[in-house]
Motif scaffolding. Structure first.
Motif, short mmCIF file in Angstrom:
data_model
loop_
_atom_site.label_atom_id
_atom_site.label_comp_id
_atom_site.label_asym_id
_atom_site.label_seq_id
_atom_site.Cartn_x
_atom_site.Cartn_y
_atom_site.Cartn_z
N ARG A 135 7.73 6.12 20.68
CA ARG A 135 8.80 5.44 21.43
C ARG A 135 8.41 5.29 22.89
NH1 ARG A 135 12.72 8.83 20.31
NH2 ARG A 135 12.98 7.99 18.20
N GLN A 136 7.79 6.32 23.44
CA GLN A 136 7.35 6.25 24.83
C GLN A 136 6.34 5.13 25.03
OE1 GLN A 136 5.99 10.20 26.06
NE2 GLN A 136 7.83 10.35 27.33
N ARG A 137 5.52 4.91 24.02
CA ARG A 137 4.50 3.86 24.10
C ARG A 137 5.03 2.51 23.58
NH1 ARG A 137 1.25 7.95 21.52
NH2 ARG A 137 0.95 6.65 19.65
N GLN A 138 6.31 2.51 23.17
CA GLN A 138 6.94 1.32 22.58
C GLN A 138 6.12 0.80 21.40
OE1 GLN A 138 7.34 -1.11 26.27
NE2 GLN A 138 9.54 -0.87 25.95
N GLU A 139 5.71 1.74 20.56
CA GLU A 139 4.80 1.43 19.46
C GLU A 139 5.49 1.73 18.12
OE1 GLU A 139 0.53 3.25 18.44
OE2 GLU A 139 0.73 2.66 20.53
N THR A 140 5.19 0.92 17.14
CA THR A 140 5.74 1.10 15.79
C THR A 140 4.85 2.03 14.99
OG1 THR A 140 6.63 -1.14 15.87
CG2 THR A 140 6.50 -0.11 13.70
N ALA A 141 5.46 2.96 14.27
CA ALA A 141 4.70 3.91 13.46
C ALA A 141 4.09 3.22 12.25
CB ALA A 141 5.60 5.05 13.00
N LEU A 142 2.84 3.54 11.97
CA LEU A 142 2.19 3.10 10.74
C LEU A 142 2.27 4.27 9.75
CD1 LEU A 142 0.57 1.23 8.94
CD2 LEU A 142 -1.52 2.08 10.03
N ILE A 143 2.91 4.01 8.60
CA ILE A 143 3.13 5.06 7.60
C ILE A 143 2.49 4.62 6.28
CG2 ILE A 143 4.84 6.56 6.50
CD1 ILE A 143 6.86 5.64 8.63
N PRO A 144 1.21 4.91 6.07
CA PRO A 144 0.59 4.57 4.79
C PRO A 144 1.07 5.51 3.68
CG PRO A 144 -1.06 5.40 6.35
CD PRO A 144 0.26 5.51 7.01
N PHE A 145 1.12 4.96 2.47
CA PHE A 145 1.46 5.73 1.28
C PHE A 145 0.27 5.74 0.34
CE2 PHE A 145 2.35 5.64 -3.21
CZ PHE A 145 3.30 6.63 -3.42
N ILE A 146 -0.06 6.92 -0.18
CA ILE A 146 -1.02 7.02 -1.28
C ILE A 146 -0.43 7.95 -2.33
CG2 ILE A 146 -3.03 6.62 0.21
CD1 ILE A 146 -3.67 9.68 -0.24
N THR A 147 -0.92 7.87 -3.53
CA THR A 147 -0.52 8.82 -4.56
C THR A 147 -1.45 10.02 -4.50
OG1 THR A 147 0.36 7.10 -5.99
CG2 THR A 147 -0.23 9.18 -7.05
N ALA A 148 -0.87 11.20 -4.30
CA ALA A 148 -1.68 12.41 -4.23
C ALA A 148 -2.38 12.62 -5.58
CB ALA A 148 -0.79 13.61 -3.89
N GLY A 149 -3.69 12.85 -5.51
CA GLY A 149 -4.45 13.07 -6.74
C GLY A 149 -5.08 11.83 -7.31
N ASP A 150 -4.96 10.70 -6.63
CA ASP A 150 -5.59 9.45 -7.05
C ASP A 150 -6.75 9.14 -6.11
OD1 ASP A 150 -6.12 6.93 -8.16
OD2 ASP A 150 -4.65 5.93 -6.86
N PRO A 151 -7.99 9.09 -6.61
CA PRO A 151 -8.42 9.24 -8.00
C PRO A 151 -8.49 10.70 -8.48
CG PRO A 151 -10.31 8.78 -6.62
CD PRO A 151 -9.11 8.69 -5.73
N ASP A 152 -8.59 11.63 -7.53
CA ASP A 152 -8.44 13.06 -7.86
C ASP A 152 -8.07 13.77 -6.56
OD1 ASP A 152 -10.82 13.63 -6.38
OD2 ASP A 152 -12.07 13.48 -8.16
N LEU A 153 -7.78 15.05 -6.63
CA LEU A 153 -7.28 15.75 -5.44
C LEU A 153 -8.35 15.88 -4.35
CD1 LEU A 153 -5.12 18.49 -7.19
CD2 LEU A 153 -4.28 16.75 -5.60
N LYS A 154 -9.60 16.07 -4.74
CA LYS A 154 -10.68 16.21 -3.75
C LYS A 154 -10.84 14.93 -2.94
CE LYS A 154 -15.61 17.33 -3.32
NZ LYS A 154 -16.01 16.06 -2.68
N VAL A 155 -10.89 13.80 -3.64
CA VAL A 155 -11.04 12.52 -2.94
C VAL A 155 -9.77 12.19 -2.15
CG1 VAL A 155 -11.47 10.05 -3.22
CG2 VAL A 155 -12.71 11.70 -4.64
N ALA A 156 -8.61 12.56 -2.69
CA ALA A 156 -7.36 12.31 -1.98
C ALA A 156 -7.35 13.00 -0.62
CB ALA A 156 -6.17 12.77 -2.82
N ALA A 157 -7.91 14.22 -0.55
CA ALA A 157 -7.99 14.93 0.73
C ALA A 157 -8.84 14.14 1.72
CB ALA A 157 -8.58 16.32 0.52
#
Length: 271
Positions: free
Chosen positions: A15-37
């Motif tokens: 808000r101080q920077r008058q900037e809009t938040a970027l909120i990406p969504f991914i499915t946890a564990g896709d393609p697996d948990l290691k790659v998701a991290a």
């Protein structure tokens, strides 16, 4: 004076920077948990302000084909709610970016509500969005989350009656998630002007930030919505990249490129 949560601090800084938040969504564990991290940390490096992690579920009702398929891949790779919490704990050691779990109540109920809240806090979860649990029916979990400092994020839709919208806005935590259209994720094209009217109305009811999701698939979409929303959620378009590149060497660079383009577009709105 209460300490600001990571979600509150992030939106305050934006808000101080008058900037809009970027909120990406991914499915946890896709393609697996290691790659998701690795994907999560790539999102952070590319400019994500908050990240929504889908908890894979076998019977989703709000997810379109793209995200349904990502849930199936994650489940096939052995992803469980316990594994998702371990994933959060792992990446929390390396980033302070707010992490929000998004999913359905059944896995939480089966895990045990009290145990889940305790473990979510220990892992570093900042917010929880349960698609099929209306706030009026959340009495079993909402007090525990509130006491623990985990925000229970509320979903609002174009079909939400205004009176109910006012009630939900009054008790909102973290940010309000406004669904930009009826239907499922990754559906038809959005109408930014219609969304603007609804978001402006919603902002008159609350000081909690308003994020908009569903149907935002391009930089142009994100920028159109970013002119009036506090946050923009991008899911299906990102999940399609993960589906396309899987565990190949191209995955992380392609994810980084797309997210950096989204963030660059939103940042340019303030220049």
């Amino acid at each position: 004076m209460a300490t600001m949560s990571r979600i509150e601090a992030t939106f305050a800084a934006l808000r101080q920077r008058q900037e809009t938040a970027l909120i990406p969504f991914i499915t946890a564990g896709d393609p697996d948990l290691k790659v998701a991290a690795e994907i999560i940390l790539t999102l952070v490096d590319a400019g994500a302000d908050l990240i929504e992690l889908g908890v894979p579920f076998s019977d989703p009702m709000a997810d379109g084909p793209t995200i349904q398929a990502s849930s199936e891949r994650a489940l096939a790779a052995g992803t469980t709610l316990s594994g998702v919490l371990q994933l959060v704990a792992e990446v929390r050691k390396k980033t302070a970016v707010p992490l929000i779990l998004m999913g359905y109540y059944n896995p939480v109920f089966c895990y045990g509500v009290e145990r889940f809240v305790r473990d979510a806090v220990a892992a570093g979860v900042d917010g929880l969005l349960l698609v099929d649990l209306p706030p009026e029916e959340a009495a079993e979990i909402s007090p525990l989350l509130h006491e623990s400092g985990v925000a229970l994020i509320t979903l609002l839709a174009p079909t939400t009656p205004r009176e109910r919208m006012q009630r939900l806005a009054a008790v909102a935590e973290g940010y309000l998630y406004y669904v930009s259209m009826t239907g499922v994720t990754g559906g038809q094209k959005i109408s930014p002007e219609d969304i603007r009217l609804a978001v402006d109305d919603l902002k008159g009811m609350t000081n909690v930030p308003v994020g908009v999701g569903f149907g935002i698939t391009t930089v142009a979409d994100a920028c159109a919505v970013g002119t009036f929303a506090d946050g923009v959620v991008v899911g299906s378009a990102l999940v399609k990249i993960i589906e396309k590149y899987g565990k190949s060497e191209e995955l992380l660079p392609e994810v980084a490129k797309f997210v950096a383009e989204l963030k660059g577009g939103l940042t340019a709105l303030t220049s």
